[in-house]
Design an enzyme around this catalytic site. Structure first.
Site, PDB file in Angstrom:
ATOM      1  CG  ASP A  84      -4.376   0.098   0.992  1.00 23.18           C
ATOM      2  OD1 ASP A  84      -4.253   0.819  -0.005  1.00 23.18           O
ATOM      3  OD2 ASP A  84      -4.181   0.510   2.155  1.00 23.18           O
ATOM      4  NE  ARG A 105       5.048  10.318  -2.613  1.00 18.53           N
ATOM      5  CZ  ARG A 105       4.487  10.953  -3.622  1.00 18.53           C
ATOM      6  NH1 ARG A 105       5.218  11.422  -4.597  1.00 18.53           N
ATOM      7  NH2 ARG A 105       3.181  11.131  -3.648  1.00 18.53           N
ATOM      8  CB  SER A 135      -0.955  -0.013   1.183  1.00 19.42           C
ATOM      9  OG  SER A 135      -1.704  -1.191   1.119  1.00 19.42           O
TER      10      SER A 135
END
Ligand code: BGC
Length: 508
Positions: free
Chosen positions: A230, A192, A177
Site C-alpha cells: 500500500d 509473514r 499490504s
C-alpha cells in the site's frame, strides 16, 4: 494560532486540567489509592517522553538500520524490500485498470479510468466492504476464494458500455499490504502476516499465483500485472500528482513507509537491473527497533500477548491497531491500583475492546463535561458514573499515547529524508546547523495515507509539530506532508497501467 501552537496549547490545557483534577483528588480522598493512580500516570508519561534530542536519536537509528537492511538480507529488522518498481506513473497513463486493495480493515475493489491527459483520473468506481473477521485466520484458499468472488461480482455488475483496458484483457494491480519478498513487479511470496491476519498455510507462498488460480476457477479473464504494497501505491499516486514526491507513509491499522532509492545504494542486490537507476524500497518500518524508542511495561505486555511477539515493535507503538489497547492497559492498571473507576469492570480485561477511533473520540472530546468520554466509558467499557476529574485522567492517557506515536512517525519520516539527503543536514540532523541557501533546498513531498493522520487532528498536529522541531525552521517549509487519499487503491491501478504501457514510464 499556528498548527503547532494549537497542538501545544491543547496539550497544556489537558495537563492543566489533569493537574487540577489531581489536586481535587488529593483533597477529596474519596477514592482509595488516588495517589497511586497519579503515580501510574506520571510514570507512564515519563517513560513515553519524546524530547527532540531523543527523536534525533531515533532519526539516526532509522538511518543506520536502513543502511544495514540495504547492505545484506537479514542485516536489520528493517527488511528494506525490493519492489521492482523502477518507474513511476508520469500522468500520461490511459485506459481502464482494476485494483484490489487488501490489508487494512476493509477490502476494496476498484475500476479506474485514466484519461491520458496530465494526471487525470476521469472515473473511479469503488466497492468497499469490511473483511469478514473469520477470514483473517482461515485458510489461504478461503481468503482468495472470497477475494476472487468479490472481484467477479464487481466485474459482472459492470456497465455494458465499459471498455476494456488497452490490449483487450483486464489488467489488475493488487495491493497486498503485508511484507512480501517480491520476485518481480507482479509476483512475490508472503514473508509473514501482520495486523490481525494469521493464515499459516499462506506464508512462503506466491500471492499473485494464489489469486490468479482462484480467478481462473471463477472464469475471470484478468492478469495480475502489479503486486504492490500500500505504501508503494500511495507513492505512485503521490508522484502522479506531484513529481517532487519521494516517499510515502501509511499510518492506519498498520504502519509502513517506502521511498525512492538509488539502485547502487541497494548493496544486497549488486547488479540489480533498473531502467531508471533507482528503485522503490518497501522499508517495512513497522518492524523497526532501536533502544532509543521509549518503551513502557505496557508495550512489553502488549507485545507478549500479541500474535507476533518480538515483531512489529515500531508498529505496536504507532498504528491504529494498537493505540487504543495501550490506553486500555494503562486504565486496567489504574483500576487495579485504586477504585477510581468504581467496581472492577471485566471489559477492561478484554484485548482490543477500546478501538483507536474510540480513543481518538475521547481525546478530542471538547465538551465541558467530557460527555463523549463518559459515554464511551459507560457503553464500551461498562464503567458508569465516572466523575469529571477521572474522565480528564483518561483523556490525559490518550494524549500521552497519541503524542508519542505521532512524534515517532515524524522521526521515522525525517530518518528517510536524511538517508536520501533531503533533511538539509548534509549528514547531521540538527536544527542548529548553519542555514542552507534557501534556493538550494529541494522541495520534497512525502505522500501520506491512513486514518490516524487524515481523521485524527491531534495526531496530525503532534506529527507536524515534531517535524518542525527536528528539521528546524529553514528546512520545514520545503518538506510537504501531503495527504494522498486512495493511494493504496488508485496507485495499484496506476502501476498496472505503467506496466502495460511502456510509453507511460518515467524516470525516478
Ligand atoms: C504491513 C505493511 C503495510 C502496513 C500498512 C504493516 O502491518 O507489514 O506491509 O504497508 O501495515 O498497511
Amino acid at each position: 494560532m499556528g498548527r503547532s501552537a494549537v497542538a501545544i496549547a491543547a496539550g497544556c490545557a489537558v495537563v492543566a486540567c489533569v493537574a487540577s483534577a489531581m489536586m481535587v483528588g488529593r483533597r477529596a480522598r474519596r477514592w482509595r489509592g488516588w495517589s497511586r493512580v497519579v503515580r501510574v500516570l506520571e510514570e507512564f508519561e515519563e517513560s513515553c517522553a519524546t524530547p527532540v534530542g531523543r527523536l534525533r536519536q531515533v532519526v539516526d537509528a532509522m538511518v543506520v538500520e536502513m543502511h544495514a537492511g540495504l547492505a545484506s538480507e537479514g542485516g536489520s529488522k528493517l527488511k528494506m524490500l525490493l519492489t521492482y518498481v523502477d518507474t513511476l506513473p508520469t500522468g500520461n497513463e490511459e485506459g481502464i485498470y482494476y485494483a484490489l486493495d487488501l490489508g487494512g480493515t476493509n477490502f476494496r475493489v476498484l475500476r479506474v479510468k485514466l484519461g491520458g491527459q496530465p494526471s487525470a483520473v476521469i472515473g473511479c468506481e469503488i466497492d468497499e466492504q469490511p473483511i469478514p473477521e473469520q477470514l483473517m485466520t482461515s485458510t489461504s484458499e478461503e481468503l482468495f476464494d472470497y477475494i476472487a468472488a468479490t472481484l467477479k461480482d464487481f466485474v459482472d455488475r459492470e456497465n455494458e458500455t465499459s471498455e476494456p483496458s488497452r490490449g483487450g484483457g483486464r489488467e489488475l494491480g493488487f495491493t497486498f499490504s503485508f511484507p512480501v519478498k517480491q520476485t518481480s513487479l507482479s509476483s512475490g511470496t508472503l514473508i509473514r502476516w501482520t495486523k490481525r491476519f494469521s493464515i499459516e498455510d499462506m506464508v512462503g507462498r506466491d500471492v499473485s499465483q494464489s489469486l490468479q488460480q482462484e480467478m481462473s476457477l471463477k472464469g475471470l479473464n484478468m492478469r495480475v500485472s502489479a503486486l504492490i504494497n500500500d505504501t508503494v501505491g500511495t507513492l505512485a499516486l503521490g508522484r502522479y500528482h506531484d513529481e517532487d514526491t519521494v516517499a510515502a507513509v501509511i499510518i492506519g491499522t498498520g504502519t509502513n513507509a517506502c521511498y525512492l532509492e538509488r539502485a547502487d545504494a541497494i548493496i544486497k542486490c549488486q547488479g540489480l537491473f533498473s531502467n531508471s537507476g533507482g528503485m522503490v524500497v518497501n522499508m517495512e518500518w513497522g518492524n523497526f527497533w532501536s533502544s532509543h524508542l521509549p518503551r513502557t511495561k505496557f508495550d512489553v505486555d502488549l507485545d507478549a500477548d500479541s500474535q507476533n511477539p518480538n515483531d512489529q515493535g515500531f508498529e505496536k507503538m504507532i498504528s491504529g491497531m494498537y493505540l487504543g489497547d495501550i490506553v486500555r492497559r494503562v486504565m486496567l492498571q489504574m483500576s487495579q491500583e485504586s477504585d477510581v473507576f468504581g467496581p472492577a469492570s471485566s471489559k477492561l480485561h478484554e484485548p482490543f475492546i477500546l478501538r483507536t477511533p474510540l480513543m481518538a473520540a475521547m481525546h478530542e472530546d471538547d465538551s465541558p463535561d467530557l460527555r463523549e468520554v463518559a459515554r464511551i466509558l459507560r457503553d464500551i467499557l461498562e464503567i458508569p458514573d465516572v466523575p469529571l476529574n477521572v474522565r480528564k485522567l483518561v483523556v490525559k492517557v490518550c494524549d500521552v499515547v497519541t503524542c508519542r506515536a505521532a512524534r515517532l512517525v515524524a522521526a521515522g519520516i525525517v530518518g528517510i529524508l536524511k538517508k536520501i539527503g533531503r533533511d538539509g543536514s548534509g549528514g547531521i540532523t540538527s536544527a542548529k546547523m548553519k542555514p542552507l541557501r534557501q534556493d538550494r533546498i529541494k522541495r520534497t513531498v512525502v505522500a501520506i495515507e491512513g486514518g490516524l493522520y487524515t481523521n485524527y487532528t491531534m495526531f496530525r498536529e503532534y506529527l507536524n509539530e515534531a517535524m518542525e522541531q527536528i528539521l528546524g525552521e529553514d528546512i520545514t517549509p520545503h518538506v510537504i506532508i501531503k495527504i494522498t487519499e486512495d493511494g493504496s487503491g488508485i496507485g495499484a491501478a496506476l502501476l498496472a497501467a505503467s506496466r502495460a504501457s511502456s510509453s507511460a514510464v518515467g524516470a525516478l
